[in-house]
Design a protein around this motif. Structure first.
Motif, PDB file in Angstrom:
ATOM      1  N   GLN A  34      36.685  17.298  -2.967  1.00  0.00           N
ATOM      2  CA  GLN A  34      36.752  18.737  -3.222  1.00  0.00           C
ATOM      3  C   GLN A  34      37.054  19.509  -1.937  1.00  0.00           C
ATOM      4  O   GLN A  34      37.848  20.454  -1.944  1.00  0.00           O
ATOM      5  CB  GLN A  34      35.422  19.210  -3.845  1.00  0.00           C
ATOM      6  N   ARG A  35      36.451  19.106  -0.838  1.00  0.00           N
ATOM      7  CA  ARG A  35      36.702  19.776   0.435  1.00  0.00           C
ATOM      8  C   ARG A  35      38.157  19.605   0.871  1.00  0.00           C
ATOM      9  O   ARG A  35      38.797  20.546   1.333  1.00  0.00           O
ATOM     10  CB  ARG A  35      35.766  19.235   1.523  1.00  0.00           C
ATOM     11  N   GLU A  74      32.403  22.506  -9.044  1.00  0.00           N
ATOM     12  CA  GLU A  74      33.588  21.641  -9.035  1.00  0.00           C
ATOM     13  C   GLU A  74      33.222  20.198  -8.696  1.00  0.00           C
ATOM     14  O   GLU A  74      33.780  19.259  -9.276  1.00  0.00           O
ATOM     15  CB  GLU A  74      34.624  22.178  -8.049  1.00  0.00           C
ATOM     16  N   TRP A  97      40.484  21.549  -1.666  1.00  0.00           N
ATOM     17  CA  TRP A  97      40.382  23.003  -1.454  1.00  0.00           C
ATOM     18  C   TRP A  97      41.094  23.417  -0.175  1.00  0.00           C
ATOM     19  O   TRP A  97      41.664  24.509  -0.092  1.00  0.00           O
ATOM     20  CB  TRP A  97      38.920  23.420  -1.420  1.00  0.00           C
ATOM     21  N   ARG A 136      30.300  27.729  -6.737  1.00  0.00           N
ATOM     22  CA  ARG A 136      31.572  27.283  -7.317  1.00  0.00           C
ATOM     23  C   ARG A 136      31.952  25.903  -6.789  1.00  0.00           C
ATOM     24  O   ARG A 136      32.447  25.046  -7.531  1.00  0.00           O
ATOM     25  CB  ARG A 136      32.666  28.291  -7.008  1.00  0.00           C
ATOM     26  N   GLN A 137      31.715  25.706  -5.502  1.00  0.00           N
ATOM     27  CA  GLN A 137      31.984  24.390  -4.936  1.00  0.00           C
ATOM     28  C   GLN A 137      31.104  23.335  -5.598  1.00  0.00           C
ATOM     29  O   GLN A 137      31.575  22.254  -5.968  1.00  0.00           O
ATOM     30  CB  GLN A 137      31.746  24.392  -3.427  1.00  0.00           C
ATOM     31  N   ARG A 175      29.390  28.822  -2.631  1.00  0.00           N
ATOM     32  CA  ARG A 175      28.705  27.540  -2.727  1.00  0.00           C
ATOM     33  C   ARG A 175      28.518  27.099  -4.167  1.00  0.00           C
ATOM     34  O   ARG A 175      28.688  25.918  -4.495  1.00  0.00           O
ATOM     35  CB  ARG A 175      27.338  27.623  -2.034  1.00  0.00           C
ATOM     36  N   TRP A 209      32.447  15.260  -3.367  1.00  0.00           N
ATOM     37  CA  TRP A 209      32.292  16.335  -2.377  1.00  0.00           C
ATOM     38  C   TRP A 209      33.402  16.269  -1.327  1.00  0.00           C
ATOM     39  O   TRP A 209      34.005  17.288  -0.981  1.00  0.00           O
ATOM     40  CB  TRP A 209      30.925  16.225  -1.717  1.00  0.00           C
ATOM     41  N   GLN A 265      34.886  29.301   0.029  1.00  0.00           N
ATOM     42  CA  GLN A 265      34.558  29.205  -1.394  1.00  0.00           C
ATOM     43  C   GLN A 265      33.062  29.381  -1.576  1.00  0.00           C
ATOM     44  O   GLN A 265      32.269  28.869  -0.793  1.00  0.00           O
ATOM     45  CB  GLN A 265      34.990  27.843  -1.950  1.00  0.00           C
TER      46      GLN A 265
END
Length: 539
Positions: free
Chosen positions: A109-110, A24, A113, A20-21, A18, A106, A16
């Motif tokens: 999200q990881r 999010e 994703w 965009r991450q 960076r 964080w 993804q």
């Protein structure tokens, strides 16, 4: 949100960008803020942030039994306590909140994703997780709220779960070691479950000897959190420890530790709502397995570890319930076992797994044009929107900080605390209302005791409970009852208690006035000055 006809759910998430991450993660933090961004202090922030302040400045609230008891969360204290030397308690709390929310966001999200590599899926699953955790919990455990050590521990558990999905076992162990450094119970139970998953699933992929690097590094990190916690009872007499355990489990924290001792309707409500969550988890597990079997690329394998982790947490909760039932007539042994929070992890793991698996199912269903997928998405979004909207509206209607919501009149409470902070000696010890939580926070003055601030070491825990019973309990018609205010005890008894515990002032509501010198009063509260006995004898 989820449709992407060029990709199926793959066993390894596509990279993804960076930015965009980052976007999010910020959106997830915004969701956290809407749900948990109450004014300071939060319910537990008066408890933990005050300890940070006292650790780095022992003269602050010197003489307070709770603050001078043994510290256990050393990592949290050293990482954030120094901020209290330059920042206010509120500012320190906000720095800690933001740091915790960003780290949790964080990590979430990881993980999200990794399971559903679709734009905004992580934001959706995070909001759904908060809603499920809020409405369907068993033992009152929360993850996102006011800052404390467990928030960071849960972030590292999420990082460990991401590595667990990828079968990076050494990184799993190191992440869990970091979680234990912050909070031994959160990290320890999570580590036990992950060890079970390795035994079931991972030992064929990676043998025990190959885990040595992770065990060494993770073990060193874990010792930082475990050693202070274990040292609490190393040198204390067994009977004193047993008494402290019973106080902690059955008197102070039964809503977390001994659920079956709660009133019947509350037990039923807790069990039913969590059972509903587990039924959802079971159904989603079957759906994901079926969808994976129908796909050229299995969608179920990446979810298997998350599902196993959730069921492991459920097994711990079942073990806790079994301990309660089997040892019902042996409270001393039951308290010794139940003090380790058997129900805590299921409130995190079950909603986490349901939120992520729901996101997986919706993503696959939308991609394959299943007619049920939009309906499931709509229902899930409605639950998320309901949580965000009701939370925001409640905060607008009542902006009182969570720690002060049991206060009768917030404005008068703030005013009396301001007077105390500006007109009394820094070392003046106070008798205060039993259920108050923010006196120390707002005044910087020590208290004899209050119901919220229970020490962790056995000697001080017993001493705290003796004070609570002595000061705030009395008998009416042969029945022992708790007093929120000590005015009902009468002037002589209040004066006797003040002298016994060396309190210089008494702060109470004005429901029943006493024949003591009044130092300050407003519509709701009054502060009495306690005369020194030696001075009275001199006159």
């Amino acid at each position: 949100m989820f449709a992407d006809p060029t990709n199926d759910l793959a066993p390894a998430a596509a990279p993804q960008k960076r930015w965009r991450q980052f976007g999010e993660v910020l959106l997830i933090v915004l969701v956290f803020f809407i749900v948990a961004g109450d004014p300071t202090p939060g319910v537990n922030e008066t408890h933990y942030i005050s300890r940070l302040k006292h650790f780095w400045n022992p003269s602050w609230c010197k003489g307070d039994l709770f603050l001078e008891s043994t510290d256990t969360q050393i990592v949290f204290i050293w990482l954030f306590g120094w901020l209290t030397r330059w920042l206010s308690l509120s500012a320190t709390s906000w720095v800690g909140r933001i740091a915790a929310w960003v780290l949790i966001a964080w990590a979430w999200q990881r993980l999200s994703w990794r399971l559903v590599p679709r734009p905004l899926a992580a934001v959706f699953s995070a909001a759904l997780f908060l809603a499920l955790n809020n409405y369907m919990q068993l033992a009152g455990e929360w993850v996102v709220g006011g800052v404390e050590a467990k928030c960071f521990a849960y972030a590292f558990v999420l990082l460990a779960l991401k590595e667990l999905v990828d079968r990076h076992w050494n990184l799993v162990i190191i992440s869990l070691g970091a979680a234990m450094a912050f909070h031994p119970i959160v990290g320890g139970w999570s580590g036990l479950i992950c060890a079970g998953i390795w035994f079931l699933d991972g030992r064929r992929e990676q043998n025990f000897l190959s885990l040595a690097p992770g065990i060494v590094v993770g073990g060193l990190l874990a010792i930082v959190g475990l050693a202070p916690a274990l040292s609490l009872t190393w040198h204390d007499p067994p009977d004193l420890v047993a008494e402290a355990n019973c106080i902690y489990v059955f008197e102070r924290l039964p809503h977390h530790l001994s659920i079956l001792t709660l009133p019947g309707p509350e037990i039923v409500a807790r069990l039913l709502r969590h059972a509903g969550l587990l039924a959802m988890l079971f159904a989603l597990m079957l759906i994901v397995k079926r969808l994976g079997a129908q796909s050229r690329v299995s969608a179920s394998r990446p979810c298997r570890s998350i599902t196993l982790f959730a069921w492991g947490a459920v097994l711990l909760a079942c073990a806790g319930l079994s301990i309660e039932l089997i040892l019902w007539n042996q409270p001393t042994l039951a308290a010794k076992l139940l003090k380790d929070y058997w129900f805590r992890l299921t409130d995190f793991a079950a909603p986490m797994a349901v939120a992520l698996l729901t996101t997986v199912v919706i993503a696959v269903g939308v991609q394959r044009h299943r007619r049920w997928a939009p309906a499931l998405l709509a229902c899930s979004l409605l639950l998320c929107v309901w949580l965000l909207a009701t939370t925001a509206w409640t905060r607008i209607q009542d902006p009182t900080p969570p720690a002060d919501r049991k206060i009768t009149d917030f404005a008068d409470w703030v005013n009396v605390c301001h007077w105390v902070a500006t007109n009394t000696p820094r070392d003046a010890l106070f008798l205060t209302p039993r259920l108050n939580q923010s006196f120390k926070w707002r005044t910087g003055r020590p208290e004899v005791a209050n119901w919220k601030d229970i020490p962790q070491d056995a000697p001080d825990m017993v001493r705290w409970y003796e004070r609570i019973k002595d000061i705030y309990y009395t008998e009416y018609g042969g029945i022992e009852q708790a007093l929120d205010s000590i005015g009902g005890l009468g002037t002589e008894r209040v004066r006797e208690l003040a002298h016994k515990y060396h309190a210089s002032y008494v702060l109470m509501d004005r429901g029943e006035l006493l024949s003591l010198p009044i130092a300050y009063w407003n519509e709701e509260y009054v502060v009495y000055r306690i005369e020194d006995r030696s001075a009275r004898k001199g006159r």
